[in-house]
Design an enzyme around this catalytic site. Structure first.
Site, PDB file in Angstrom:
ATOM      1  N   TRP A  27       0.849  -1.202   0.000  1.00  0.00           N
ATOM      2  CA  TRP A  27       0.000   0.000   0.000  1.00  0.00           C
ATOM      3  C   TRP A  27       0.887   1.255   0.000  1.00  0.00           C
ATOM      4  O   TRP A  27       1.866   1.320   0.744  1.00  0.00           O
ATOM      5  CB  TRP A  27      -0.890   0.005   1.252  1.00  0.00           C
ATOM      6  CG  TRP A  27      -1.685   1.261   1.416  1.00  0.00           C
ATOM      7  CD1 TRP A  27      -2.275   1.988   0.426  1.00  0.00           C
ATOM      8  CD2 TRP A  27      -1.983   1.940   2.642  1.00  0.00           C
ATOM      9  NE1 TRP A  27      -2.930   3.065   0.963  1.00  0.00           N
ATOM     10  CE2 TRP A  27      -2.774   3.074   2.313  1.00  0.00           C
ATOM     11  CE3 TRP A  27      -1.667   1.704   3.985  1.00  0.00           C
ATOM     12  CZ2 TRP A  27      -3.245   3.961   3.276  1.00  0.00           C
ATOM     13  CZ3 TRP A  27      -2.149   2.591   4.948  1.00  0.00           C
ATOM     14  CH2 TRP A  27      -2.923   3.700   4.598  1.00  0.00           C
ATOM     15  N   ASP A  50       0.916  -8.688  -0.606  1.00  0.00           N
ATOM     16  CA  ASP A  50      -0.439  -8.185  -0.348  1.00  0.00           C
ATOM     17  C   ASP A  50      -0.657  -6.861  -1.092  1.00  0.00           C
ATOM     18  O   ASP A  50      -0.052  -5.854  -0.770  1.00  0.00           O
ATOM     19  CB  ASP A  50      -0.641  -7.946   1.159  1.00  0.00           C
ATOM     20  CG  ASP A  50      -2.047  -7.461   1.464  1.00  0.00           C
ATOM     21  OD1 ASP A  50      -2.912  -8.308   1.729  1.00  0.00           O
ATOM     22  OD2 ASP A  50      -2.292  -6.229   1.406  1.00  0.00           O
ATOM     23  N   TYR A  55      -4.702   0.161  -4.597  1.00  0.00           N
ATOM     24  CA  TYR A  55      -3.290   0.576  -4.482  1.00  0.00           C
ATOM     25  C   TYR A  55      -2.702   0.946  -5.851  1.00  0.00           C
ATOM     26  O   TYR A  55      -1.621   1.509  -5.944  1.00  0.00           O
ATOM     27  CB  TYR A  55      -2.411  -0.519  -3.846  1.00  0.00           C
ATOM     28  CG  TYR A  55      -2.833  -0.993  -2.469  1.00  0.00           C
ATOM     29  CD1 TYR A  55      -3.788  -0.312  -1.727  1.00  0.00           C
ATOM     30  CD2 TYR A  55      -2.266  -2.135  -1.917  1.00  0.00           C
ATOM     31  CE1 TYR A  55      -4.179  -0.776  -0.472  1.00  0.00           C
ATOM     32  CE2 TYR A  55      -2.643  -2.598  -0.663  1.00  0.00           C
ATOM     33  CZ  TYR A  55      -3.604  -1.916   0.044  1.00  0.00           C
ATOM     34  OH  TYR A  55      -3.976  -2.384   1.286  1.00  0.00           O
ATOM     35  N   LYS A  76      -7.443  -7.204  -3.268  1.00  0.00           N
ATOM     36  CA  LYS A  76      -8.724  -6.852  -2.620  1.00  0.00           C
ATOM     37  C   LYS A  76      -9.639  -6.100  -3.578  1.00  0.00           C
ATOM     38  O   LYS A  76      -9.172  -5.248  -4.337  1.00  0.00           O
ATOM     39  CB  LYS A  76      -8.458  -5.982  -1.371  1.00  0.00           C
ATOM     40  CG  LYS A  76      -7.407  -6.549  -0.462  1.00  0.00           C
ATOM     41  CD  LYS A  76      -7.114  -5.668   0.738  1.00  0.00           C
ATOM     42  CE  LYS A  76      -5.761  -6.030   1.322  1.00  0.00           C
ATOM     43  NZ  LYS A  76      -4.633  -5.283   0.746  1.00  0.00           N
ATOM     44  N   HIS A 107     -12.681  -5.580   0.322  1.00  0.00           N
ATOM     45  CA  HIS A 107     -11.800  -4.646   1.044  1.00  0.00           C
ATOM     46  C   HIS A 107     -12.445  -4.035   2.300  1.00  0.00           C
ATOM     47  O   HIS A 107     -11.741  -3.686   3.251  1.00  0.00           O
ATOM     48  CB  HIS A 107     -11.345  -3.531   0.093  1.00  0.00           C
ATOM     49  CG  HIS A 107     -10.028  -2.937   0.443  1.00  0.00           C
ATOM     50  ND1 HIS A 107      -9.061  -2.619  -0.479  1.00  0.00           N
ATOM     51  CD2 HIS A 107      -9.481  -2.603   1.639  1.00  0.00           C
ATOM     52  CE1 HIS A 107      -8.009  -2.110   0.126  1.00  0.00           C
ATOM     53  NE2 HIS A 107      -8.235  -2.085   1.422  1.00  0.00           N
ATOM     54  N   GLN A 159      -8.867  -9.625   7.183  1.00  0.00           N
ATOM     55  CA  GLN A 159      -7.654  -8.803   7.278  1.00  0.00           C
ATOM     56  C   GLN A 159      -8.026  -7.502   7.987  1.00  0.00           C
ATOM     57  O   GLN A 159      -8.832  -6.715   7.493  1.00  0.00           O
ATOM     58  CB  GLN A 159      -7.095  -8.504   5.874  1.00  0.00           C
ATOM     59  CG  GLN A 159      -5.806  -7.700   5.952  1.00  0.00           C
ATOM     60  CD  GLN A 159      -5.206  -7.329   4.609  1.00  0.00           C
ATOM     61  OE1 GLN A 159      -4.977  -6.139   4.353  1.00  0.00           O
ATOM     62  NE2 GLN A 159      -4.905  -8.297   3.775  1.00  0.00           N
ATOM     63  N   PRO A 187       1.021  -3.807  10.738  1.00  0.00           N
ATOM     64  CA  PRO A 187       1.563  -4.426  11.963  1.00  0.00           C
ATOM     65  C   PRO A 187       2.649  -3.570  12.599  1.00  0.00           C
ATOM     66  O   PRO A 187       2.968  -3.756  13.774  1.00  0.00           O
ATOM     67  CB  PRO A 187       2.141  -5.758  11.450  1.00  0.00           C
ATOM     68  CG  PRO A 187       2.479  -5.507  10.021  1.00  0.00           C
ATOM     69  CD  PRO A 187       1.411  -4.561   9.527  1.00  0.00           C
ATOM     70  N   LEU A 188       3.203  -2.604  11.814  1.00  0.00           N
ATOM     71  CA  LEU A 188       4.233  -1.703  12.362  1.00  0.00           C
ATOM     72  C   LEU A 188       3.614  -0.356  12.713  1.00  0.00           C
ATOM     73  O   LEU A 188       4.318   0.653  12.797  1.00  0.00           O
ATOM     74  CB  LEU A 188       5.354  -1.505  11.326  1.00  0.00           C
ATOM     75  CG  LEU A 188       5.996  -2.782  10.789  1.00  0.00           C
ATOM     76  CD1 LEU A 188       7.048  -2.456   9.722  1.00  0.00           C
ATOM     77  CD2 LEU A 188       6.637  -3.580  11.928  1.00  0.00           C
ATOM     78  N   ASN A 238      12.462  -7.239   8.310  1.00  0.00           N
ATOM     79  CA  ASN A 238      11.093  -7.572   8.719  1.00  0.00           C
ATOM     80  C   ASN A 238      10.776  -9.055   8.579  1.00  0.00           C
ATOM     81  O   ASN A 238       9.821  -9.539   9.176  1.00  0.00           O
ATOM     82  CB  ASN A 238      10.079  -6.739   7.927  1.00  0.00           C
ATOM     83  CG  ASN A 238      10.181  -5.262   8.245  1.00  0.00           C
ATOM     84  OD1 ASN A 238      10.804  -4.882   9.236  1.00  0.00           O
ATOM     85  ND2 ASN A 238       9.606  -4.423   7.408  1.00  0.00           N
TER      86      ASN A 238
END
Ligand SMILES: NC(=O)c1ccc[n+]([C@@H]2O[C@H](COP(=O)([O-])OP(=O)(O)OC[C@H]3O[C@@H](n4cnc5c(N)ncnc54)[C@H](OP(=O)(O)O)[C@@H]3O)[C@@H](O)[C@H]2O)c1
Length: 271
Positions: A27, A50, A55, A76, A107, A159, A187-188, A238
Site C-alpha cells: 500500500w 499483499d 493501491y 482486494k 476490502h 484482514q 503491523p508496524l 522484517n
C-alpha cells in the site's frame, strides 16, 4: 520457536490452502518502487505479497512475480466494484494484471446494500476457480455474522489492523471461534509507534529492532502479518523473525500496550 512459515486456510469444507505467515504489503508504494520492492522481497525469503485494486500497483506486482509461481498473491476488491457483475468484472481485470490470485478479499463492509450480492459473486469466483480463496477485510463481528447467516462458503480470513497498540481481542477471538484466520495489517503501526520507548526497551532485551518485535508479536498471536517497506534492508529485517521467540512475560507486557490505536480507517464499526 515459531518454525512454521505458513498457515492453513480452510476455504470451504473440502479445500485447504497454505498462506505464508509473512507477506510484503505494498500500500502506498509508487508504481516505480513496487516492482523493485517486490523483487527484493521474493529474492530473499518472502512468499506472499499483499496488494489491492485501490493501491493501483497490481500490474507492477504481476510483473515482479511473473516467473515465480510459488508466490502467494492477495488482492482486494475495492468498494466502487461492489455488486454481483462488477465484482466478477473487477476480478477479471485484477487477474489480467496479476496473472493469478490466491486470496481475494472484499476490502471493506461499506455499502451494506451490496454486501450480499458481492459475497455471492465472491463464492462464484471461488467455485469457478478464478481465485483459490476468498475472505474479507475490515469486517466487524456483525458483518461476519451477517455473511455466515446465509452464505454457502464463509470467509476464510479477515484482514484487519492489529498491533500491540490495537489488539481487537473480541473480534480476533470471534474469528478464531468461527475458523476464520486473521491477517494483521499495519503491523508496524504505519511506522508511527516504531520509536515508542517501552517497545524499544523490550526490543533491546532481545537485541532486535522494534519492527521485529511488532512482527513477532503478530505471528506469536497466530496472525499472518503483512509489513510494508520499500527499503531493501528493512524488507529483509522484517522477515528475519524466525530465530527468536518473545517470552510469555514480554508478550504479557506487550498486551499492556493496548490503546485502541487506529492508524488509518476503521470500517469494522460501520453499520
Ligand atoms: N486492508 C486494509 O484496509 C489495509 C489498510 C492498511 C494497510 N493494509 C496492508 O498492510 C500493509 C502494511 O501496512 P502499512 O503500510 O499501513 O504499514 P506498516 O507495515 O505498519 O508500516 C509501514 C511503515 O513503516 C516503515 N517501516 C517498514 N519497516 C520498517 C523497519 N524495519 N523499521 C522502521 N520502519 C519501517 C515503512 O517505511 P519504508 O517503506 O521507508 O521502510 C512505512 O513507513 C499495507 O502495505 C497493505 O498491504 C491493508
Amino acid at each position: 520457536m515459531q518454525k512454521k512459515l505458513s498457515h492453513s486456510l480452510v476455504t470451504n469444507d473440502k479445500y485447504e490452502i497454505e498462506i505464508p505467515i509473512i507477506g510484503l504489503g505494498v500500500w502506498g508504494m509508487s508504481k516505480n518502487k513496487t516492482e523493485n520492492a517486490v523483487k527484493s522481497a521474493i529474492n530473499t525469503w518472502y512468499k506472499h505479497i499483499d496488494t489491492a485494486q485501490i493501491y493501483k500497483n497490481e500490474e507492477q506486482v504481476g510483473k515482479a512475480v511473473k516467473e515465480r509461481k510459488d508466490i502467494f498473491i492477495t488482492t482486494k476488491l475495492w468498494e466502487s466494484n461492489f455488486g454481483y457483475e462488477k465484482t466478477i468484472e473487477a476480478c477479471e481485470r485484477s487477474l489480467s494484471k496479476l496473472n493469478r490470485i490466491d486470496l481475494f478479499l472484499v476490502h471493506s463492509p461499506h455499502k451494506p446494500k451490496l454486501r450480499k450480492e458481492t459475497w455471492e459473486a465472491m463464492q462464484y469466483l471461488l467455485k469457478n476457480k478464478y481465485v483459490k480463496a476468498i475472505g474479507v477485510s475490515n469486517f466487524g463481528i456483525h458483518h461476519i455474522k451477517e455473511i455466515l447467516s446465509w452464505a454457502e462458503i464463509g470467509p476464510c480470513i479477515n484482514q484487519i489492523e492489529l498491533s500491540p497498540f490495537l489488539q481487537r481481542t473480541e473480534l480476533v477471538n470471534f474469528c478464531k471461534a468461527n475458523g476464520i484466520s486473521t491477517t494483521a495489517y499495519s503491523p508496524l503501526t504505519h511506522g508511527i509507534k516504531i520509536n515508542d520507548k517501552k517497545l524499544k526497551k523490550i526490543s533491546e532485551r532481545y537485541k532486535r529492532t522494534s519492527a521485529q518485535i511488532l512482527i513477532r508479536w503478530s505471528i506469536q498471536k497466530g496472525n499472518i502479518a503483512i509489513p510494508k517497506s520499500s527499503n531493501k534492508n528493512r524488507i529483509e529485517e522484517n522477515f528475519d523473525v524466525f530465530n527468536f521467540k518473545i517470552k510469555n512475560k514480554d508478550m504479557e507486557l506487550l498486551d499492556e500496550f493496548e490503546q485502541e490505536f487506529i492508524t488509518s480507517w476503521n470500517p469494522t464499526i460501520e453499520p
